[in-house]
Design a protein around this motif. Structure first.
Motif, mmCIF file in Angstrom:
data_model
loop_
_atom_site.group_PDB
_atom_site.id
_atom_site.type_symbol
_atom_site.label_atom_id
_atom_site.label_comp_id
_atom_site.label_asym_id
_atom_site.label_seq_id
_atom_site.Cartn_x
_atom_site.Cartn_y
_atom_site.Cartn_z
ATOM 1 N N THR A 558 0.811 -1.226 0.000
ATOM 2 C CA THR A 558 0.000 0.000 0.000
ATOM 3 C C THR A 558 0.842 1.273 0.000
ATOM 4 N N ARG A 559 2.173 1.100 -0.016
ATOM 5 C CA ARG A 559 3.027 2.298 0.010
ATOM 6 C C ARG A 559 2.684 3.212 -1.164
ATOM 7 N N ASP A 560 3.052 4.431 -1.035
ATOM 8 C CA ASP A 560 2.874 5.403 -2.116
ATOM 9 C C ASP A 560 3.646 4.926 -3.351
ATOM 10 N N GLN A 561 2.921 4.538 -4.395
ATOM 11 C CA GLN A 561 3.590 3.933 -5.554
ATOM 12 C C GLN A 561 4.442 4.931 -6.332
ATOM 13 N N ASP A 562 4.037 6.194 -6.350
ATOM 14 C CA ASP A 562 4.871 7.193 -7.042
ATOM 15 C C ASP A 562 6.222 7.328 -6.347
ATOM 16 N N ASN A 563 6.186 7.285 -5.031
ATOM 17 C CA ASN A 563 7.419 7.352 -4.251
ATOM 18 C C ASN A 563 8.305 6.144 -4.531
ATOM 19 N N LEU A 564 7.646 4.994 -4.616
ATOM 20 C CA LEU A 564 8.361 3.745 -4.894
ATOM 21 C C LEU A 564 9.036 3.815 -6.259
ATOM 22 N N ARG A 565 8.328 4.392 -7.215
ATOM 23 C CA ARG A 565 8.911 4.552 -8.565
ATOM 24 C C ARG A 565 10.168 5.425 -8.500
ATOM 25 N N LYS A 566 10.089 6.503 -7.728
ATOM 26 C CA LYS A 566 11.256 7.395 -7.591
ATOM 27 C C LYS A 566 12.421 6.663 -6.939
ATOM 28 N N GLU A 567 12.129 5.884 -5.916
ATOM 29 C CA GLU A 567 13.187 5.136 -5.213
ATOM 30 C C GLU A 567 13.853 4.122 -6.148
ATOM 31 N N ILE A 568 13.030 3.463 -6.968
ATOM 32 C CA ILE A 568 13.567 2.467 -7.906
ATOM 33 C C ILE A 568 14.483 3.147 -8.927
ATOM 34 N N ASN A 569 14.040 4.262 -9.478
ATOM 35 C CA ASN A 569 14.868 4.972 -10.455
ATOM 36 C C ASN A 569 16.134 5.533 -9.831
ATOM 37 N N GLN A 570 16.048 5.914 -8.549
ATOM 38 C CA GLN A 570 17.247 6.409 -7.865
ATOM 39 C C GLN A 570 18.262 5.274 -7.684
ATOM 40 N N LEU A 571 17.764 4.080 -7.371
ATOM 41 C CA LEU A 571 18.641 2.908 -7.251
ATOM 42 C C LEU A 571 19.370 2.640 -8.569
#
Length: 635
Positions: A558-571
Motif C-alpha cells: 500500500t506504500r505510495d507507488q509514485d514514491n516507490l517509482r522514484k526510489e527504484i529509479n534512484q537505485l
C-alpha cells in the motif's frame, strides 16, 4: 591507391568483390600504402572462428600514435588536429595543432611513466569531453598502456566494476564537468568508486570546473603541474600488431559488462579506412562527431580514425540544447563543419523544436551527414535531410557495434544511393550473412533473419578481457563458424540491409546498449521488490525507452507507488547511471513465466509496445492468467 578512397558505385563493386575474393591481398595493399610500420607483417591473416582466434598483420611492429600524430608533423604540423568547443559558447574554442597535440601527448605520456605505468598496464580514464580526454587516450597508446575509458556519466558503482574487472592501477579524472547549466562532481564519484578498488595506486585530476574537492594524500595529484614539468618528447613504445590497444565495456544481456579488447594494427587500419570513405573526408575538411569518447563511436571516429587521416576533428563538451536548441547548428556555422555525425536520438529531439533554431544558421558548409547508435526512423531521416542537409548532403546511416571497432554497413556518400532507414551495403572487407533459426544461411534477396558476419575484419574485438569463454559463448556459439551480432536484419530486393533491432535482452536507448540484467539486479535490491523484468518500447525521441514490470514482495503493497517509482529509479541511477532510468514502471502481482521459470519477456515487450493483438499462444505458460491482468493495468 584507388582501393583507399572509393569515388563511384562501379568502383565500390569492383573493390568490394576484390575484398571478398582476395581479402588478404586487399588489406595487405591498404595497410602497406597508407600507414607507418616499424616492421612489416609476416602474414596478413590467420583465423579460426571455432576457437575463436583471429590474428591480423602477424609479426608487424608499430605505434598507433606515430600514425595519428608524428607522421603528419612535417606537412600538417600547423593544421588543427583537435578543435575543442566548450560547453559555454562564451568560452573561446581551442585549436590544438598536430604539433601541439604531439607535445601534449608526449608530456602526458611522460607523466604516466613517472607514475610507474608500463606497457600492458591498464589505465582507467573517467574524464569529460575536454582535450585531456583525447590526450590521455593517446598518451596511453604512446607508451603501450591499455586505456579503458569509462563514460563520465556512469555511476560510482559502474565505474568501480570496470576498474576492478581489468585491474587498473591508475585513474585519470577531472574535478568535475559542465553539462549544460549543470556541473557534475566527477571527483566525488571517483572517490566513492575507489572505496572498493584496492588496485588503484594513483589518481590524476584535471582542473575543469575549479571546484573545491578532496584530494587524498599519497594517491591524488593535480594533473596540470605535473604536465608543465614534463618533457615534450617521448619515444613511442614499439607495439606488436596484436598487442591490446584498449578495453571498452559494453552492456551484457546477462551478468557484468563485457570488456571488449581491441588490438593495435587491425583496428588502426580499419578505422582509418572507414573514416576516409564513409565521410568522404578531404584534406581541408572540418569533421564533427557529436558522440562522447566514452563510447566506441568516440574512440574510432573522434580520435583514431580522423587523426590517422590527418583530419581536423571537433570535440564538443556540451549538450544539444544549451544554451538553446540551436547550439549544434551554431557550431556548424561557426566552424564551417563539412561532415556531421550524430545519433538519431539527437535528431528526433532537435526535430521536435521550432524550425527557427535551424533556419537562423548557415549550414551550407555541410557535405555529409551521418547517423550512429541505432537505425534511424523514416520521419527523422526526412527531417534531417530536408532541414539540415537541404537535400544536398547525403545521409550515411552507419551500422556497427563496440565489438566491431569500425563501421560495417553504411552508404558511401555520393557513391551509394540512399534509402531512408536502410544502412545499405557492406563496406569492403565485410561479409554479412542472414541466418534462419535453424542455423542455415538465407541466400538471395527479400529475406530477413539474424545478422552474422562470416569472415574476420581487421578491427574486430579479439576477446572479452579475462574471459575468452564468454566471448566464444556470446558471439560464436549461436551459428557455426559465424560471428553473431545479436541484431536482426532484412535484405531487400537490391541487396540493401536494414537493421530491425536486437534479438537478445539488450535495449538500445538513445543509441546506448543497455543490458536489462544489470538494471533488473539494481531494482531487485530494493527491499520492497520481489522481482522485475525490463523491456524496451518505442519512444519518439530516444528510439526506445525502458519499461519496468515490478512485482512487490507484498502483493497488495500500500506504500505510495509514485514514491516507490522514484526510489527504484534512484537505485538504478546509483548503480548504473541516469541513462538507465525507467520511463514507465508498472507494478504487477506476478510475471508471465514458462514452466521452467523463465520470464516471457517477448510477451511483456508486446504489451509495453501496445501490440496486444499479436501475443501468440500464452496457454503453455505456467500462469497465463497474469497476462490479462498486466494488459488491463498497462501504463
Amino acid at each position: 591507391m584507388s582501393n583507399y578512397h572509393i569515388k563511384s558505385l562501379e568502383e565500390y563493386f569492383t573493390i568490394y568483390r576484390k575484398s571478398v575474393r582476395y581479402p588478404e591481398t586487399f588489406w595487405d595493399e591498404i595497410a602497406e600504402e597508407h600507414f607507418m610500420w616499424r616492421k612489416k607483417w609476416d602474414e596478413v591473416l590467420s583465423w579460426d572462428f571455432s576457437k575463436p582466434e583471429v590474428t591480423w598483420f602477424k609479426g608487424a611492429k608499430l605505434n598507433i600514435t606515430e600514425n595519428c600524430i608524428d607522421r603528419h608533423l612535417r606537412i600538417r604540423g600547423d593544421k588543427t588536429a583537435i578543435l575543442f568547443e566548450p560547453n559555454d559558447p562564451s568560452e573561446k574554442a581551442e585549436h590544438i595543432t598536430y604539433q601541439q597535440l604531439h607535445d601534449r601527448v608526449c608530456q602526458f605520456a611522460n607523466v604516466l611513466k613517472d607514475k610507474g605505468v608500463k606497457k600492458g598496464d591498464r589505465v582507467c580514464i573517467y574524464v569529460p569531453m575536454i582535450p585531456e580526454l583525447a590526450i590521455s587516450v593517446l598518451a596511453c597508446a604512446r607508451i603501450g598502456a591499455i586505456h579503458s575509458v569509462v563514460f563520465a556519466g556512469f555511476s560510482s558503482n559502474a565505474l568501480a566494476t570496470r576498474i576492478n574487472d581489468c585491474d587498473c592501477k591508475l585513474v585519470i579524472t577531472a574535478d568535475g564537468s559542465f553539462r549544460g547549466k549543470k556541473t557534475i562532481d566527477l571527483k566525488g564519484i571517483v572517490d566513492k568508486a575507489l572505496e572498493s578498488c584496492e588496485g588503484v595506486e594513483t589518481v590524476l585530476v584535471a582542473k575543469r570546473i575549479e571546484s573545491d574537492i578532496t584530494m587524498k594524500e599519497g594517491r591524488d595529484e593535480w594533473l596540470q603541474p605535473l604536465l608543465s614539468k614534463a618533457k615534450n618528447t617521448c619515444e613511442p613504445e614499439v607495439m606488436d600488431a596484436e598487442d591490446p590497444l584498449f578495453i571498452l565495456y559494453t552492456s551484457g544481456s546477462t551478468g557484468k559488462p563485457k570488456g571488449m579488447v581491441h588490438t593495435t594494427a587491425g583496428y588502426m587500419v580499419n578505422t582509418a579506412y572507414t573514416f576516409k570513405n564513409v565521410f568522404q573526408y578531404r584534406e581541408d575538411d572540418v569533421y564533427w562527431c557529436t558522440a562522447d569518447i566514452g563510447w566506441i563511436t568516440g574512440h574510432s571516429y573522434i580520435v583514431y580514425g580522423p587523426l590517422a587521416n590527418g583530419a581536423t576533428s571537433i570535440m564538443y563538451e556540451g549538450v544539444p540544447h544549451y544554451p538553446d536548441w540551436g547550439r549544434f547548428w551554431e557550431i556548424v556555422e561557426k566552424h564551417k563543419v563539412n561532415q556531421f555525425y550524430t545519433a538519431p536520438t539527437a535528431i528526433r529531439a532537435l526535430a521536435k523544436q521550432n524550425l527557427e533554431f535551424v533556419e537562423k544558421y548557415d549550414l551550407s558548409s555541410l557535405k555529409v551527414l551521418g547517423t550512429v547508435g541505432e537505425p534511424i526512423n523514416e520521419e527523422a531521416w526526412h527531417w534531417y535531410n530536408e532541414n539540415v542537409g537541404h537535400q544536398k548532403s547525403p545521409i550515411t546511416d552507419t551500422w556497427w557495434q563496440t565489438e566491431n571497432g569500425a563501421i560495417m554497413i553504411a552508404a558511401i556518400p555520393y557513391v551509394t544511393p540512399t534509402i531512408p532507414t536502410f544502412a545499405s551495403l557492406p563496406l569492403p572487407g565485410v561479409q554479412p550473412a542472414l541466418m534462419d533459426e535453424n542455423g542455415d544461411e538465407l541466400k538471395g534477396n527479400q529475406v530477413d533473419g539474424r545478422l552474422c558476419i562470416k569472415f574476420p575484419w581487421p578491427s574486430m574485438a579479439r576477446t572479452i578481457w579475462g574471459n575468452h569463454q564468454r566471448y566464444k559463448d556470446t558471439y560464436f556459439s549461436s551459428f557455426e563458424n559465424m560471428y553473431f551480432t545479436g541484431d536482426g536484419a532484412l535484405r531487400d530486393s537490391v541487396g540493401y540491409y536494414r537493421i530491425t533491432g536486437r534479438v537478445d535482452d539488450v535495449v538500445i536507448v538513445s543509441g546506448h546498449n543497455l543490458g536489462t540484467a544489470p538494471i533488473e539486479d539494481a531494482i531487485n535490491e530494493h527491499p520492497a521488490v520481489a522481482e522485475s523484468a525490463i523491456v524496451g518500447f518505442p519512444h519518439d525521441v530516444k528510439g526506445n525507452a525502458l519499461y519496468g514490470y515490478v512485482t512487490l514482495k507484498e502483493a497488495g503493497e500500500t506504500r505510495d507507488q509514485d514514491n516507490l517509482r522514484k526510489e527504484i529509479n534512484q537505485l538504478i541511477t546509483d548503480r548504473i547511471g541516469p541513462i538507465a532510468k525507467l520511463d514507465k514502471i508498472q507494478f504487477t502481482d506476478a510475471l508471465p513465466k514458462t514452466r521452467s521459470g523463465k520470464i516471457m519477456r517477448r510477451i511483456l515487450r508486446k504489451i509495453a509496445s501496445n501490440e496486444t493483438d499479436s501475443l501468440g499462444d500464452t496457454s503453455t505458460l505456467l500462469n497465463p492468467e497474469v497476462v490479462e491482468d498486466i494488459i488491463n493495468n498497462a501504463l
